[in-house]
Write a protein that holds these residues in place. Structure first.
Motif, mmCIF file in Angstrom:
data_model
loop_
_atom_site.group_PDB
_atom_site.id
_atom_site.type_symbol
_atom_site.label_atom_id
_atom_site.label_comp_id
_atom_site.label_asym_id
_atom_site.label_seq_id
_atom_site.Cartn_x
_atom_site.Cartn_y
_atom_site.Cartn_z
ATOM 1 N N SER A 1 4.633 2.346 4.037
ATOM 2 C CA SER A 1 5.238 2.035 3.180
ATOM 3 C C SER A 1 6.562 2.574 3.243
ATOM 4 O O SER A 1 8.424 2.074 2.618
ATOM 5 C CB SER A 1 4.723 1.573 2.167
ATOM 6 O OG SER A 1 4.349 3.414 1.601
ATOM 7 N N ALA B 1 10.830 0.969 3.751
ATOM 8 C CA ALA B 1 12.030 0.789 2.626
ATOM 9 C C ALA B 1 12.622 1.370 2.948
ATOM 10 O O ALA B 1 13.963 1.274 2.603
ATOM 11 C CB ALA B 1 11.142 1.096 1.643
ATOM 12 N N ARG C 1 0.886 3.366 -4.574
ATOM 13 C CA ARG C 1 1.315 2.696 -5.613
ATOM 14 C C ARG C 1 2.295 1.888 -4.813
ATOM 15 O O ARG C 1 3.510 2.398 -4.938
ATOM 16 C CB ARG C 1 1.252 3.434 -7.117
ATOM 17 C CG ARG C 1 0.747 3.933 -7.903
ATOM 18 C CD ARG C 1 0.864 4.868 -8.808
ATOM 19 N NE ARG C 1 -0.609 5.567 -9.996
ATOM 20 C CZ ARG C 1 -0.970 5.825 -9.631
ATOM 21 N NH1 ARG C 1 -0.425 7.002 -8.353
ATOM 22 N NH2 ARG C 1 -2.167 6.928 -10.640
ATOM 23 N N LEU C 2 2.101 0.878 -4.768
ATOM 24 C CA LEU C 2 2.962 0.407 -3.674
ATOM 25 C C LEU C 2 4.249 0.239 -3.778
ATOM 26 O O LEU C 2 5.380 0.878 -3.451
ATOM 27 C CB LEU C 2 3.036 -1.555 -3.247
ATOM 28 C CG LEU C 2 3.630 -1.184 -1.784
ATOM 29 C CD1 LEU C 2 3.318 -0.402 -0.718
ATOM 30 C CD2 LEU C 2 2.660 -3.223 -0.943
ATOM 31 N N PRO C 3 4.461 -0.395 -5.004
ATOM 32 C CA PRO C 3 5.758 -0.734 -5.520
ATOM 33 C C PRO C 3 6.661 0.602 -5.578
ATOM 34 O O PRO C 3 7.697 0.794 -5.539
ATOM 35 C CB PRO C 3 6.270 -0.789 -7.064
ATOM 36 C CG PRO C 3 3.977 -1.861 -7.132
ATOM 37 C CD PRO C 3 3.792 -1.261 -6.304
ATOM 38 N N ARG C 4 5.996 1.620 -6.389
ATOM 39 C CA ARG C 4 6.787 2.939 -6.843
ATOM 40 C C ARG C 4 6.653 3.876 -5.328
ATOM 41 O O ARG C 4 8.246 4.569 -5.117
ATOM 42 C CB ARG C 4 5.875 4.183 -7.174
ATOM 43 C CG ARG C 4 6.402 5.511 -7.588
ATOM 44 C CD ARG C 4 4.762 6.370 -8.697
ATOM 45 N NE ARG C 4 4.848 5.650 -9.466
ATOM 46 C CZ ARG C 4 4.055 6.900 -10.478
ATOM 47 N NH1 ARG C 4 3.512 7.438 -10.215
ATOM 48 N NH2 ARG C 4 3.987 6.374 -11.468
ATOM 49 N N ASP C 5 5.549 3.539 -3.785
ATOM 50 C CA ASP C 5 6.428 3.905 -2.649
ATOM 51 C C ASP C 5 7.912 3.422 -2.343
ATOM 52 O O ASP C 5 8.251 3.890 -1.335
ATOM 53 C CB ASP C 5 5.341 3.410 -1.700
ATOM 54 C CG ASP C 5 4.150 4.571 -1.878
ATOM 55 O OD1 ASP C 5 4.169 5.763 -1.151
ATOM 56 O OD2 ASP C 5 3.487 4.941 -3.133
ATOM 57 N N LEU C 6 7.294 2.366 -2.015
ATOM 58 C CA LEU C 6 9.218 1.675 -1.509
ATOM 59 C C LEU C 6 10.169 1.602 -2.574
ATOM 60 O O LEU C 6 11.400 1.946 -1.663
ATOM 61 C CB LEU C 6 8.447 -0.567 -2.268
ATOM 62 C CG LEU C 6 7.605 -0.534 -1.463
ATOM 63 C CD1 LEU C 6 7.491 -2.361 -1.317
ATOM 64 C CD2 LEU C 6 8.015 -0.776 0.385
ATOM 65 N N VAL C 7 10.284 1.997 -4.136
ATOM 66 C CA VAL C 7 12.234 2.547 -4.813
ATOM 67 C C VAL C 7 11.852 3.592 -4.970
ATOM 68 O O VAL C 7 13.001 3.804 -4.576
ATOM 69 C CB VAL C 7 10.651 2.110 -5.987
ATOM 70 C CG1 VAL C 7 12.047 2.532 -6.815
ATOM 71 C CG2 VAL C 7 11.102 0.618 -6.854
#
Length: 262
Positions: free
Chosen positions: A73, A77, A136-142
């Motif tokens: 991930s 990103a 925690r996908l959102p945190r990884d992507l950001v």
């Protein structure tokens, strides 16, 4: 060509043991010590770093210190962020880029040093019993987008940004941060190398081969050493290496006319 071997070993040890330092160390060595052009050096460094990251990463993967879902991930990103950062860098002078990057590196070094002083699990693994923190996908992507943008914007330092981000923002232990960083660096370096080769960049085969072979040996040794070194020591060593490179960048900006441009 023989001079490339000890430098390759040193770069490999840094990559395998600390999860970063390859491109930031390789490009200045290739340009200022081995006399390559910037174009040759940036392309050769991608070969060296990719080989070193693969060699070091295999050792960490066998020991269960690579968080593959996080690496995937994070890499996905980071790629669009890298492209955006590369385009944005065209509007900023090299000296300004260098100074800003050195300051970011110093901040990352300070944060990593503080992280290293924290309490670590007795077995060196994530407290929940597995090798990795929860995804925690959102945190990884950001985090991936931000690191990709900064890497593209400044043109150097992927590992120097990835390891502190994983260790601090995503709550990795230092060992899993190092191992996962090498997986991310392998993917992004391969993408960068493909872009360079498709763009017709050349490289000096003899020097590149010698440095790459030495880097692989060093990375394997570094990955083995990382198993036996306390996480606090790993974190502090990483922070000190980042400080040294930041100091070099500031000296380059002030006295050497700026960094080797990618």
């Amino acid at each position: 060509m023989l001079l490339a071997i000890p430098f390759g070993l040193a770069i490999g040890i840094a990559v395998g043991m600390l999860g970063g330092g390859g491109s930031v160390l390789a490009v200045p060595v290739l340009v200022y010590v081995l006399g390559q052009s910037v174009s040759e050096a940036t392309t050769a460094s991608l070969v060296v770093v990719t080989a070193g990251a693969v060699a070091g990463g295999l050792g960490h993967a066998r020991a269960g210190r690579v968080c593959w879902r996080h690496a995937g991930s994070f890499t996905m990103a980071a790629v669009p962020g890298l492209v955006a950062g590369t385009l944005a860098a065209d509007s900023v002078s090299g000296t300004a880029l260098l100074g800003a990057f050195a300051l970011i590196m110093l901040a990352a070094a300070a944060a990593t040093w503080r992280k290293a002083d924290g309490e670590e699990p007795a077995d060196g693994r994530w407290e929940g019993g597995g090798a990795c923190p929860p995804l925690r996908l959102p945190r990884d992507l950001v985090a991936g987008v931000m690191v990709g943008f900064l890497t593209g914007f400044f043109g150097v330092g992927g590992g120097f940004l990835i390891v502190p981000t994983l260790a601090i923002a995503l709550a990795f232990t230092m060992r899993t941060a190092v191992g996962t960083s090498l997986a991310v660096i392998t993917a992004t370096s391969l993408i960068g190398l493909a872009v360079h080769l498709l763009a017709g960049r050349s490289l000096e085969v003899g020097v590149t081969t010698a440095m790459t072979g030495a880097c692989v040996v060093g990375a394997l040794a570094g990955a083995g050493l990382a198993t036996h070194v306390p996480q606090r020591t790993l974190g502090r060593a990483f922070a000190l290496l980042v400080c040294c490179v930041a100091a070099y960048l500031l000296v380059s900006a002030a006295f050497l006319g700026g960094p080797p441009a990618s």
